[in-house]
Design a protein around this motif. Structure first.
Motif, PDB file in Angstrom:
ATOM      1  N   VAL A 111       5.075  20.668   6.938  1.00 31.65           N
ATOM      2  CA  VAL A 111       3.742  20.140   6.691  1.00 31.65           C
ATOM      3  C   VAL A 111       3.740  18.639   6.967  1.00 31.65           C
ATOM      4  CG1 VAL A 111       4.231  19.802   4.228  1.00 31.65           C
ATOM      5  CG2 VAL A 111       1.859  19.896   5.030  1.00 31.65           C
ATOM      6  N   GLN A 112       2.708  18.159   7.663  1.00 27.87           N
ATOM      7  CA  GLN A 112       2.574  16.734   7.942  1.00 27.87           C
ATOM      8  C   GLN A 112       1.608  16.112   6.944  1.00 27.87           C
ATOM      9  OE1 GLN A 112       1.333  16.609  12.073  1.00 27.87           O
ATOM     10  NE2 GLN A 112       3.434  16.411  12.779  1.00 27.87           N
ATOM     11  N   LEU A 113       1.955  14.941   6.469  1.00 26.89           N
ATOM     12  CA  LEU A 113       1.103  14.224   5.528  1.00 26.89           C
ATOM     13  C   LEU A 113       0.206  13.274   6.320  1.00 26.89           C
ATOM     14  CD1 LEU A 113       3.694  13.419   2.738  1.00 26.89           C
ATOM     15  CD2 LEU A 113       2.283  15.458   3.071  1.00 26.89           C
ATOM     16  N   GLN A 114      -1.087  13.402   6.131  1.00 22.48           N
ATOM     17  CA  GLN A 114      -2.039  12.640   6.930  1.00 22.48           C
ATOM     18  C   GLN A 114      -2.628  11.496   6.112  1.00 22.48           C
ATOM     19  OE1 GLN A 114      -2.156  13.046  10.031  1.00 22.48           O
ATOM     20  NE2 GLN A 114      -1.222  15.081  10.257  1.00 22.48           N
ATOM     21  N   ALA A 115      -2.421  10.308   6.620  1.00 23.97           N
ATOM     22  CA  ALA A 115      -3.015   9.119   6.017  1.00 23.97           C
ATOM     23  C   ALA A 115      -4.383   8.863   6.629  1.00 23.97           C
ATOM     24  CB  ALA A 115      -2.103   7.914   6.250  1.00 23.97           C
ATOM     25  N   SER A 116      -5.259   8.274   5.853  1.00 24.53           N
ATOM     26  CA  SER A 116      -6.594   7.951   6.342  1.00 24.53           C
ATOM     27  C   SER A 116      -7.070   6.651   5.715  1.00 24.53           C
ATOM     28  CB  SER A 116      -7.575   9.082   6.015  1.00 24.53           C
ATOM     29  OG  SER A 116      -7.677   9.260   4.621  1.00 24.53           O
ATOM     30  N   GLY A 117      -8.113   6.078   6.312  1.00 23.25           N
ATOM     31  CA  GLY A 117      -8.726   4.889   5.742  1.00 23.25           C
ATOM     32  C   GLY A 117      -8.467   3.606   6.499  1.00 23.25           C
ATOM     33  N   GLY A 118      -7.728   3.680   7.579  1.00 24.81           N
ATOM     34  CA  GLY A 118      -7.457   2.484   8.355  1.00 24.81           C
ATOM     35  C   GLY A 118      -8.666   1.999   9.118  1.00 24.81           C
ATOM     36  N   GLY A 119      -8.518   0.852   9.751  1.00 24.35           N
ATOM     37  CA  GLY A 119      -9.605   0.292  10.529  1.00 24.35           C
ATOM     38  C   GLY A 119      -9.338  -1.148  10.885  1.00 24.35           C
ATOM     39  N   LEU A 120     -10.374  -1.789  11.384  1.00 27.09           N
ATOM     40  CA  LEU A 120     -10.305  -3.198  11.751  1.00 27.09           C
ATOM     41  C   LEU A 120     -10.878  -4.029  10.616  1.00 27.09           C
ATOM     42  CD1 LEU A 120      -9.928  -5.504  13.823  1.00 27.09           C
ATOM     43  CD2 LEU A 120     -12.230  -4.945  14.674  1.00 27.09           C
ATOM     44  N   VAL A 121     -10.141  -5.035  10.218  1.00 26.93           N
ATOM     45  CA  VAL A 121     -10.592  -5.895   9.117  1.00 26.93           C
ATOM     46  C   VAL A 121     -10.208  -7.330   9.433  1.00 26.93           C
ATOM     47  CG1 VAL A 121      -8.464  -5.525   7.799  1.00 26.93           C
ATOM     48  CG2 VAL A 121     -10.567  -6.170   6.599  1.00 26.93           C
ATOM     49  N   GLN A 122     -11.001  -8.259   8.964  1.00 27.78           N
ATOM     50  CA  GLN A 122     -10.704  -9.670   9.185  1.00 27.78           C
ATOM     51  C   GLN A 122      -9.623 -10.146   8.226  1.00 27.78           C
ATOM     52  OE1 GLN A 122     -14.409 -11.807   8.844  1.00 27.78           O
ATOM     53  NE2 GLN A 122     -14.981 -11.334  10.958  1.00 27.78           N
ATOM     54  N   PRO A 123      -8.907 -11.171   8.606  1.00 31.43           N
ATOM     55  CA  PRO A 123      -7.928 -11.749   7.678  1.00 31.43           C
ATOM     56  C   PRO A 123      -8.580 -12.093   6.341  1.00 31.43           C
ATOM     57  CG  PRO A 123      -7.638 -12.686   9.856  1.00 31.43           C
ATOM     58  CD  PRO A 123      -8.888 -11.845   9.922  1.00 31.43           C
ATOM     59  N   GLY A 124      -7.872 -11.755   5.279  1.00 35.15           N
ATOM     60  CA  GLY A 124      -8.407 -11.958   3.938  1.00 35.15           C
ATOM     61  C   GLY A 124      -9.183 -10.771   3.401  1.00 35.15           C
ATOM     62  N   GLY A 125      -9.442  -9.812   4.247  1.00 30.75           N
ATOM     63  CA  GLY A 125     -10.197  -8.637   3.851  1.00 30.75           C
ATOM     64  C   GLY A 125      -9.364  -7.595   3.131  1.00 30.75           C
ATOM     65  N   SER A 126     -10.014  -6.471   2.831  1.00 26.35           N
ATOM     66  CA  SER A 126      -9.366  -5.392   2.068  1.00 26.35           C
ATOM     67  C   SER A 126      -9.615  -4.039   2.730  1.00 26.35           C
ATOM     68  CB  SER A 126      -9.927  -5.343   0.644  1.00 26.35           C
ATOM     69  OG  SER A 126      -9.676  -6.538  -0.048  1.00 26.35           O
ATOM     70  N   LEU A 127      -8.688  -3.143   2.505  1.00 29.11           N
ATOM     71  CA  LEU A 127      -8.812  -1.751   2.903  1.00 29.11           C
ATOM     72  C   LEU A 127      -8.134  -0.889   1.870  1.00 29.11           C
ATOM     73  CD1 LEU A 127      -8.019  -1.613   6.750  1.00 29.11           C
ATOM     74  CD2 LEU A 127     -10.209  -1.092   5.667  1.00 29.11           C
ATOM     75  N   ARG A 128      -8.583   0.360   1.780  1.00 26.53           N
ATOM     76  CA  ARG A 128      -7.932   1.321   0.896  1.00 26.53           C
ATOM     77  C   ARG A 128      -7.550   2.551   1.708  1.00 26.53           C
ATOM     78  NH1 ARG A 128     -10.268   5.227  -3.826  1.00 26.53           N
ATOM     79  NH2 ARG A 128      -8.525   5.074  -5.302  1.00 26.53           N
ATOM     80  N   LEU A 129      -6.279   2.851   1.704  1.00 25.09           N
ATOM     81  CA  LEU A 129      -5.759   4.017   2.401  1.00 25.09           C
ATOM     82  C   LEU A 129      -5.570   5.162   1.415  1.00 25.09           C
ATOM     83  CD1 LEU A 129      -3.026   2.362   4.659  1.00 25.09           C
ATOM     84  CD2 LEU A 129      -5.501   2.527   5.042  1.00 25.09           C
ATOM     85  N   SER A 130      -5.678   6.380   1.938  1.00 25.22           N
ATOM     86  CA  SER A 130      -5.475   7.572   1.118  1.00 25.22           C
ATOM     87  C   SER A 130      -4.572   8.545   1.844  1.00 25.22           C
ATOM     88  CB  SER A 130      -6.812   8.269   0.842  1.00 25.22           C
ATOM     89  OG  SER A 130      -7.706   7.436   0.171  1.00 25.22           O
ATOM     90  N   CYS A 131      -3.907   9.376   1.071  1.00 26.20           N
ATOM     91  CA  CYS A 131      -3.048  10.407   1.646  1.00 26.20           C
ATOM     92  C   CYS A 131      -2.955  11.561   0.653  1.00 26.20           C
ATOM     93  CB  CYS A 131      -1.669   9.846   1.945  1.00 26.20           C
ATOM     94  SG  CYS A 131      -0.488  11.067   2.549  1.00 26.20           S
ATOM     95  N   ALA A 132      -3.440  12.708   1.047  1.00 24.86           N
ATOM     96  CA  ALA A 132      -3.353  13.903   0.219  1.00 24.86           C
ATOM     97  C   ALA A 132      -2.154  14.737   0.656  1.00 24.86           C
ATOM     98  CB  ALA A 132      -4.634  14.718   0.328  1.00 24.86           C
ATOM     99  N   ALA A 133      -1.479  15.308  -0.286  1.00 30.17           N
ATOM    100  CA  ALA A 133      -0.297  16.106   0.014  1.00 30.17           C
ATOM    101  C   ALA A 133      -0.380  17.445  -0.714  1.00 30.17           C
ATOM    102  CB  ALA A 133       0.970  15.361  -0.411  1.00 30.17           C
TER     103      ALA A 133
END
Length: 114
Positions: free
Chosen positions: A1-23
Protein backbone atom coordinates in the motif's frame (compact mmCIF):
# COMPACT_ATOMS: atom_id res chain seq x y z
CA UNK A 1 0.00 0.00 0.00
CA UNK A 2 1.28 3.48 -0.88
CA UNK A 3 0.73 6.37 1.50
CA UNK A 4 -0.48 9.45 -0.33
CA UNK A 5 0.36 12.91 0.91
CA UNK A 6 -1.74 15.89 -0.07
CA UNK A 7 -1.96 19.62 0.51
CA UNK A 8 1.11 20.91 -1.25
CA UNK A 9 1.25 23.94 -3.46
CA UNK A 10 2.93 27.23 -4.19
CA UNK A 11 3.35 29.60 -1.28
CA UNK A 12 5.30 32.79 -0.71
CA UNK A 13 8.15 32.93 1.78
CA UNK A 14 6.76 33.35 5.26
CA UNK A 15 3.54 31.61 4.32
CA UNK A 16 1.92 28.45 5.66
CA UNK A 17 0.66 25.13 4.36
CA UNK A 18 -0.89 22.09 5.95
CA UNK A 19 -0.17 18.65 4.58
CA UNK A 20 -2.23 15.54 5.25
CA UNK A 21 -1.67 11.83 4.85
CA UNK A 22 -4.21 9.11 5.52
CA UNK A 23 -3.04 5.56 6.08
CA UNK A 24 -4.75 2.20 6.51
CA UNK A 25 -5.49 1.46 10.12
CA UNK A 26 -3.24 -1.59 10.02
CA UNK A 27 -0.32 0.70 9.21
CA UNK A 28 -1.21 3.75 11.23
CA UNK A 29 -2.18 2.16 14.51
CA UNK A 30 1.08 0.39 15.26
CA UNK A 31 3.68 2.69 13.81
CA UNK A 32 5.57 5.85 14.36
CA UNK A 33 4.63 8.08 11.43
CA UNK A 34 6.97 10.49 9.73
CA UNK A 35 7.22 13.21 7.14
CA UNK A 36 10.11 13.17 4.74
CA UNK A 37 11.12 15.52 1.97
CA UNK A 38 13.33 15.50 -1.08
CA UNK A 39 14.58 18.76 -2.49
CA UNK A 40 15.75 19.02 -6.12
CA UNK A 41 19.14 17.39 -6.50
CA UNK A 42 19.25 16.17 -2.92
CA UNK A 43 18.59 12.96 -1.07
CA UNK A 44 15.34 12.34 0.72
CA UNK A 45 15.55 13.32 4.38
CA UNK A 46 13.49 12.76 7.50
CA UNK A 47 11.82 15.95 8.67
CA UNK A 48 9.71 14.95 11.65
CA UNK A 49 8.09 11.99 13.41
CA UNK A 50 5.19 11.40 15.77
CA UNK A 51 4.58 8.29 17.83
CA UNK A 52 1.24 6.84 18.88
CA UNK A 53 1.22 8.86 22.07
CA UNK A 54 1.97 12.12 20.30
CA UNK A 55 5.64 12.34 21.09
CA UNK A 56 7.48 14.19 18.34
CA UNK A 57 10.91 14.74 16.87
CA UNK A 58 12.02 17.43 14.43
CA UNK A 59 15.05 18.10 12.31
CA UNK A 60 16.94 21.22 13.27
CA UNK A 61 16.01 22.84 9.96
CA UNK A 62 12.27 22.87 10.74
CA UNK A 63 12.18 23.00 14.52
CA UNK A 64 9.96 25.81 15.72
CA UNK A 65 8.31 26.25 12.32
CA UNK A 66 6.73 22.88 11.54
CA UNK A 67 4.30 20.91 13.69
CA UNK A 68 3.44 17.26 13.17
CA UNK A 69 0.27 15.78 14.60
CA UNK A 70 -1.80 12.67 14.22
CA UNK A 71 -5.49 11.88 14.52
CA UNK A 72 -5.67 8.26 15.59
CA UNK A 73 -9.43 8.15 15.00
CA UNK A 74 -8.98 9.18 11.38
CA UNK A 75 -5.70 7.34 10.79
CA UNK A 76 -4.29 10.60 9.49
CA UNK A 77 -1.05 12.45 10.07
CA UNK A 78 -0.68 16.16 9.48
CA UNK A 79 2.18 18.57 8.94
CA UNK A 80 1.54 22.22 9.69
CA UNK A 81 4.26 24.27 8.07
CA UNK A 82 4.66 27.91 9.08
CA UNK A 83 7.22 30.57 8.25
CA UNK A 84 8.11 28.70 5.09
CA UNK A 85 11.43 29.41 3.43
CA UNK A 86 12.61 28.86 -0.14
CA UNK A 87 14.85 26.06 1.15
CA UNK A 88 11.72 24.18 2.26
CA UNK A 89 10.89 23.64 -1.40
CA UNK A 90 10.69 19.89 -1.91
CA UNK A 91 8.43 16.94 -2.53
CA UNK A 92 7.02 15.90 0.84
CA UNK A 93 6.19 12.29 1.64
CA UNK A 94 4.69 10.48 4.58
CA UNK A 95 5.81 7.05 5.66
CA UNK A 96 6.36 5.09 8.80
CA UNK A 97 9.56 5.47 10.75
CA UNK A 98 11.63 3.56 9.98
CA UNK A 99 10.32 3.86 6.45
CA UNK A 100 9.18 0.95 4.32
CA UNK A 101 9.87 0.90 0.61
CA UNK A 102 6.36 -0.27 -0.25
CA UNK A 103 4.76 2.69 1.51
CA UNK A 104 6.37 5.43 -0.57
CA UNK A 105 3.76 7.33 -2.54
CA UNK A 106 4.24 10.09 -5.08
CA UNK A 107 4.44 12.80 -2.46
CA UNK A 108 3.13 16.33 -2.66
CA UNK A 109 5.15 19.22 -4.03
CA UNK A 110 5.70 22.27 -1.88
CA UNK A 111 7.19 25.26 -3.64
CA UNK A 112 8.17 28.32 -1.64
CA UNK A 113 8.81 31.22 -3.93
CA UNK A 114 7.90 34.84 -4.42
Amino acid sequence: VQLQASGGGLVQPGGSLRLSCAAPGSVFSINVMGWYRQAPGKQRELVTTVNRSGGTTYSDSVKGRFTISRDNAKNTVYLQMNSLKPEDTAVYYCNTWPSRMSYWGQGTLVTVSS
